[in-house]
Write a protein that holds these residues in place. Structure first.
Motif, PDB file in Angstrom:
ATOM      1  N   GLY A 196      18.786   7.558  13.698  1.00 35.43           N
ATOM      2  CA  GLY A 196      19.689   8.569  13.253  1.00 35.43           C
ATOM      3  C   GLY A 196      20.059   9.369  14.381  1.00 35.43           C
ATOM      4  N   PHE A 197      19.043  10.076  15.078  1.00 32.29           N
ATOM      5  CA  PHE A 197      19.021  11.010  15.984  1.00 32.29           C
ATOM      6  C   PHE A 197      19.832  10.567  17.337  1.00 32.29           C
ATOM      7  CE2 PHE A 197      14.998  12.916  14.286  1.00 32.29           C
ATOM      8  CZ  PHE A 197      15.580  13.733  13.316  1.00 32.29           C
ATOM      9  N   LEU A 198      19.378   9.248  17.559  1.00 27.95           N
ATOM     10  CA  LEU A 198      20.051   8.507  18.688  1.00 27.95           C
ATOM     11  C   LEU A 198      21.486   8.421  18.465  1.00 27.95           C
ATOM     12  CD1 LEU A 198      17.360   6.020  19.523  1.00 27.95           C
ATOM     13  CD2 LEU A 198      17.824   8.360  20.693  1.00 27.95           C
ATOM     14  N   TYR A 199      21.590   7.801  17.293  1.00 30.99           N
ATOM     15  CA  TYR A 199      23.259   7.628  16.910  1.00 30.99           C
ATOM     16  C   TYR A 199      24.078   9.001  16.991  1.00 30.99           C
ATOM     17  CZ  TYR A 199      27.272   6.104  14.509  1.00 30.99           C
ATOM     18  OH  TYR A 199      28.570   5.724  14.369  1.00 30.99           O
ATOM     19  N   ALA A 200      23.342  10.052  16.362  1.00 35.28           N
ATOM     20  CA  ALA A 200      24.082  11.430  16.510  1.00 35.28           C
ATOM     21  C   ALA A 200      24.477  11.799  17.873  1.00 35.28           C
ATOM     22  CB  ALA A 200      23.120  12.575  15.651  1.00 35.28           C
ATOM     23  N   SER A 209      21.507  18.597  14.249  1.00 39.40           N
ATOM     24  CA  SER A 209      22.759  19.563  13.917  1.00 39.40           C
ATOM     25  C   SER A 209      22.506  20.323  12.827  1.00 39.40           C
ATOM     26  CB  SER A 209      23.947  18.788  13.962  1.00 39.40           C
ATOM     27  OG  SER A 209      23.891  17.795  12.875  1.00 39.40           O
ATOM     28  N   TRP A 210      21.341  20.675  12.450  1.00 40.58           N
ATOM     29  CA  TRP A 210      21.119  21.529  11.227  1.00 40.58           C
ATOM     30  C   TRP A 210      21.842  21.132  10.048  1.00 40.58           C
ATOM     31  CZ3 TRP A 210      16.427  23.631  11.282  1.00 40.58           C
ATOM     32  CH2 TRP A 210      16.151  24.071  12.682  1.00 40.58           C
ATOM     33  N   SER A 217      15.289  15.905   5.275  1.00 34.42           N
ATOM     34  CA  SER A 217      14.594  14.684   5.757  1.00 34.42           C
ATOM     35  C   SER A 217      13.459  15.208   6.786  1.00 34.42           C
ATOM     36  CB  SER A 217      15.412  13.877   6.721  1.00 34.42           C
ATOM     37  OG  SER A 217      16.580  13.296   5.796  1.00 34.42           O
ATOM     38  N   GLY A 218      13.732  16.200   7.403  1.00 35.10           N
ATOM     39  CA  GLY A 218      12.301  16.681   8.328  1.00 35.10           C
ATOM     40  C   GLY A 218      11.290  17.353   7.399  1.00 35.10           C
ATOM     41  N   HIS A 266      27.114  16.717   6.813  1.00 34.40           N
ATOM     42  CA  HIS A 266      28.000  15.383   7.395  1.00 34.40           C
ATOM     43  C   HIS A 266      27.482  14.189   6.712  1.00 34.40           C
ATOM     44  CE1 HIS A 266      24.928  15.272  10.860  1.00 34.40           C
ATOM     45  NE2 HIS A 266      24.614  14.152  10.030  1.00 34.40           N
ATOM     46  N   HIS A 267      26.535  14.154   5.750  1.00 31.37           N
ATOM     47  CA  HIS A 267      26.013  13.075   5.031  1.00 31.37           C
ATOM     48  C   HIS A 267      26.762  13.026   3.643  1.00 31.37           C
ATOM     49  CE1 HIS A 267      22.515  12.880   7.878  1.00 31.37           C
ATOM     50  NE2 HIS A 267      22.649  11.426   7.638  1.00 31.37           N
TER      51      HIS A 267
END
Lengths: 273, 461
Positions: A196-200, A209-210, A217-218, A266-267
């Motif tokens: 997810g991070f990589l895609y973001a 992006s908070w 999730s964190g 954004h989810h």
């Protein structure tokens, strides 16, 4: 589409009923039938998910109806696979009704997605979602096994024994099974989050992006990380581990659903209805 | 078996005299109902319900005594076949005899003579069962429905052993052989189809069962035995059978500890080492005569971290207790004392009694089946069955032939053909029929009937 949903729900309910009968009449054959019925439900469910995938051109998580359905699909799939390694028959009594409930709720929600963002039509998103969902299904089972552990522990500790004492496996087995679920779940979720991070980064130019979903999730990830760390280092096991995996799953549920209802981000569109 | 029957005939030449029917034996046998020489099944015995322990001790047979008894029963003219089962809870003498009264009398006389006890002193404790009742009784005994502890598994082995002695002595014949084989079959079925033997009903076994619910497998689990005592040692033996790990033995007198440790192939440790040992053992069995607690909550709490919270299971068999019950409140630690274990047993016994009802149904069914076989040993049904079998075969073949190669025959010719086959069958069966009807085979008649039924496969099973 409706036909596929009905068939899926029907088989999940039949499987639930079969596992219930197995709970009372301990005959191995019954649990095998329950498993077969669940597998049959999974077959229809796969067709359903595949159909939705083809129609939208991407992983079907565009509204709560689709998201719940996909989550139910991973829950069933995970159980069917997990059962090979850990033949814990009574767990079907957790898996089948869970999948059935998710499907029933899903079926009662509006089905047509509003809009499909192009940014979501990427193989990365498919990977991200599928891996995280499998991880979350595993953690759902960790919670279920944890509940059963507490039931069995209570029976032995208070010396009351009774109905479930006979039917549940040993504490050690429950503990190991729960641990296996957590390990699997944690690994999958970790991989999913990283993807997810990589895609973001590729889409929005930043890893983090908070977004509330990210934050929660964190938190969830940290929670399970602590649980695993404590288990390995000081031996948090048995009762405490079971309670923690139940609490962890509540955090997960909030991350999965609550965040989208109560907070923005954004989810959001995955669970709109 | 056949051998044996012949042998009894030789040793007891006069036996069948009383049974033979005067007049035309062949003609008579056809209308008489029970076969002239058919043996009846009789059982005489006593068990924990009918006889007090002193009497049971007195009437019990050792292995050698049982053997001598079999020999003696074989010589008794009234007893054709005999199997003798003797355990600490029961004596059962199972006989096949042409005259039940005489057989029972002979058995009683032998008991009185060999045990130097007058019949009137033990007669009240005896039960005498015949036919179906005797069959049902031996089924129930073997299935452990008649045991002091319902479902205990030893009794079947004891009956098998008794039967083995009987076969070595050749004291059991066609009827008892069949009956005992059926008995083993029924007992096995009861065991596998009902939960009668599922749950532990002894203190040491209940502890093992609990251990398995905690640890899953007891393999490689380390055991610490504190003190000594029959129950505790039995529990350790059970654990060893489940392939437990090292056995540590702690005893107030180190010497005794070493002795026990040798017996279990384990290691003796000093009493003061116990708290330290808790770090690596999993199961602690305690059975000392100490007046106070040997282990308190803080001692156990102290080792939990070092154990990484792996579960600990305390089995406290001592009265007064050795293990502080407060320890049970610690996480991942379980303490069961003797009263707790007794509760487990009581629950299990209730379960077994419930299962016993299902077992009774299996036995009822088996009794009916056995009766069917037993009655088939009558002469008439066997001859009829034999004839019918021949007729069926002949009819089948005639039809086949008439349908194909002889299809051109006229009705009269067909009738002639049928008459010929009927005559053939009559001629073929003439001698065997006479032989079976006749008293020629005397006491061994059931043997020949049985052989006939097997030879021609008259029993559909």
């Amino acid at each position: 589409m409706t036909f596929l949903i009905i068939m899926t729900i029907l088989f999940y309910i039949l499987s639930t009923a079969e596992y219930l009968v197995y709970l009372f009449v301990q005959r191995d054959r019954l649990s095998k039938i329950g498993y077969a019925l669940l597998a049959a439900g999974f077959f229809w469910h796969t067709l359903l998910v595949g159909y939705a995938f083809l129609r939208s051109g991407s992983i079907p998580v565009h509204n709560l109806h689709q998201t719940l359905s996909l989550a139910g699909w991973t829950v069933t799939g995970f159980f069917l696979a997990f059962h090979y390694r850990y033949p814990f028959k009574l767990l079907g009594l957790y898996a089948a009704p869970l999948a059935a409930t998710m499907m029933i709720i899903s079926a009662r929600l509006p089905m047509e997605p509003d809009r499909i963002q192009d940014s979501l039509k990427s193989i990365w998103v498919v990977f991200h979602v599928v891996v995280i969902f499998i991880g979350e299904a595993a953690l759902a089972f960790a919670c279920g096994v944890g509940i059963l552990y507490l039931v069995q522990e209570h029976a032995i500790k208070t010396k009351k024994r009774g109905f479930f004492y006979r039917r549940l496996p040993s504490l050690e087995f429950l503990d190991n099974t729960g641990y296996a679920c957590i390990i699997t779940g944690f690994t999958m979720v970790t991989i999913g989050l990283i993807s997810g991070f990589l895609y973001a980064k590729t889409v929005w130019g930043r890893f983090w992006s908070w977004d509330p979903k990210e934050v929660w999730s964190g938190i969830m990830w940290l929670f399970y990380a602590v649980l695993l760390h404590e288990r390995l280092m000081v031996g948090w096991r048995g009762r405490r581990s079971a309670i923690m995996s139940i609490i962890g799953f509540l955090v997960l549920m909030f991350t999965f659903l609550g965040v989208n209802f109560l907070l923005q981000g954004h989810h959001g569109e995955f669970t709109q209805w | 078996m056949v051998n044996h029957a012949l042998q009894t005939d030789i040793t007891e030449p006069g036996r069948s005299k009383g049974d033979s029917v005067p007049g035309h034996p062949a003609r008579k046998a056809l209308d008489s109902t029970p076969g002239a020489a058919r043996l009846k099944i009789v059982l005489i015995g006593m068990n924990h319900k009918t006889a007090e322990v002193e009497l049971r001790e007195c009437l019990g047979f050792s292995h050698e005594e049982a053997d001598a008894a079999l020999q003696s029963f074989q010589d008794a003219p009234a007893i054709a076949e005999v199997v003798l089962v003797s355990t600490c809870n029961r004596v059962e003498i199972l006989m096949a005899t042409p005259s039940p009264e005489a057989a029972v009398e002979a058995a009683k006389t032998y008991l009185a003579r060999s045990k130097a006890l007058e019949v009137k002193h033990f007669e009240h404790a005896l039960y005498i069962l015949e036919g179906d009742d005797a069959v049902r009784h031996i089924f129930r005994v073997a299935a452990s429905l008649d045991s002091m502890v319902v479902g205990e598994p030893q009794i079947l082995g004891q009956i098998k052993e008794a039967y083995r002695s009987a076969t070595l002595r050749k004291s059991s014949g066609v009827i008892l052989n069949r009956l005992l084989h059926k008995t083993f079959f029924v007992a096995k079925r009861v065991r596998s189809e009902t939960g009668i033997g599922d749950h532990a009903v002894s203190i040491s076994y209940a502890a093992i069962e609990l251990g398995r619910k905690i640890f899953g497998t007891l393999e490689e689990k380390k055991v610490l035995l504190i003190g000594a005592g029959e129950m505790a040692e039995l529990a350790v033996e059970h654990l060893i059978r489940h392939r437990s790990g090292t056995i540590f033995v702690a005893n107030r007198t180190f010497e005794r500890g070493v002795e026990l440790a040798d017996r279990f192939n384990g290691r003796a440790i000093g009493f003061e080492e116990i708290p330290d040992r808790l770090k690596d053992v999993d199961i602690i069995i305690s059975s000392t005569g100490a007046s106070g607690f040997i282990l308190n909550r803080n001692q156990v709490k102290g080792v939990l971290r070092a154990r990484k919270n792996r579960p600990l299971f305390f089995i406290d068999i001592a009265v007064p207790r050795d293990i502080d019950p407060e320890i049970n409140r610690l996480s991942n630690v379980y303490v069961y004392d003797i009263d707790d274990l007794k509760d487990v047993i009581e629950e299990n016994i209730e379960d077994r009694n419930r299962e016993a009802a299902r077992a009774e149904r299996i036995i009822d069914e088996a009794v009916i089946r056995f009766r069917g076989w037993y009655q088939s040993l009558d002469v008439v049904p066997t001859i009829v069955a034999l004839r019918e079998k021949m007729l069926t075969i002949a009819e089948g073949e005639i039809r086949k032939t008439l349908a194909h190669s002889l299809s051109h025959l006229s009705n009269e010719e067909t009738a002639a053909l049928r008459r010929m086959t009927d005559a053939l069958i009559n001629k073929i069966l003439h001698d065997p029929t006479l032989f079976l009807k006749n008293d020629g085979c005397r006491g061994g008649k059931s043997v020949y009937l049985d052989v006939t039924r097997k030879l021609f496969k008259l029993d559909e099973e």
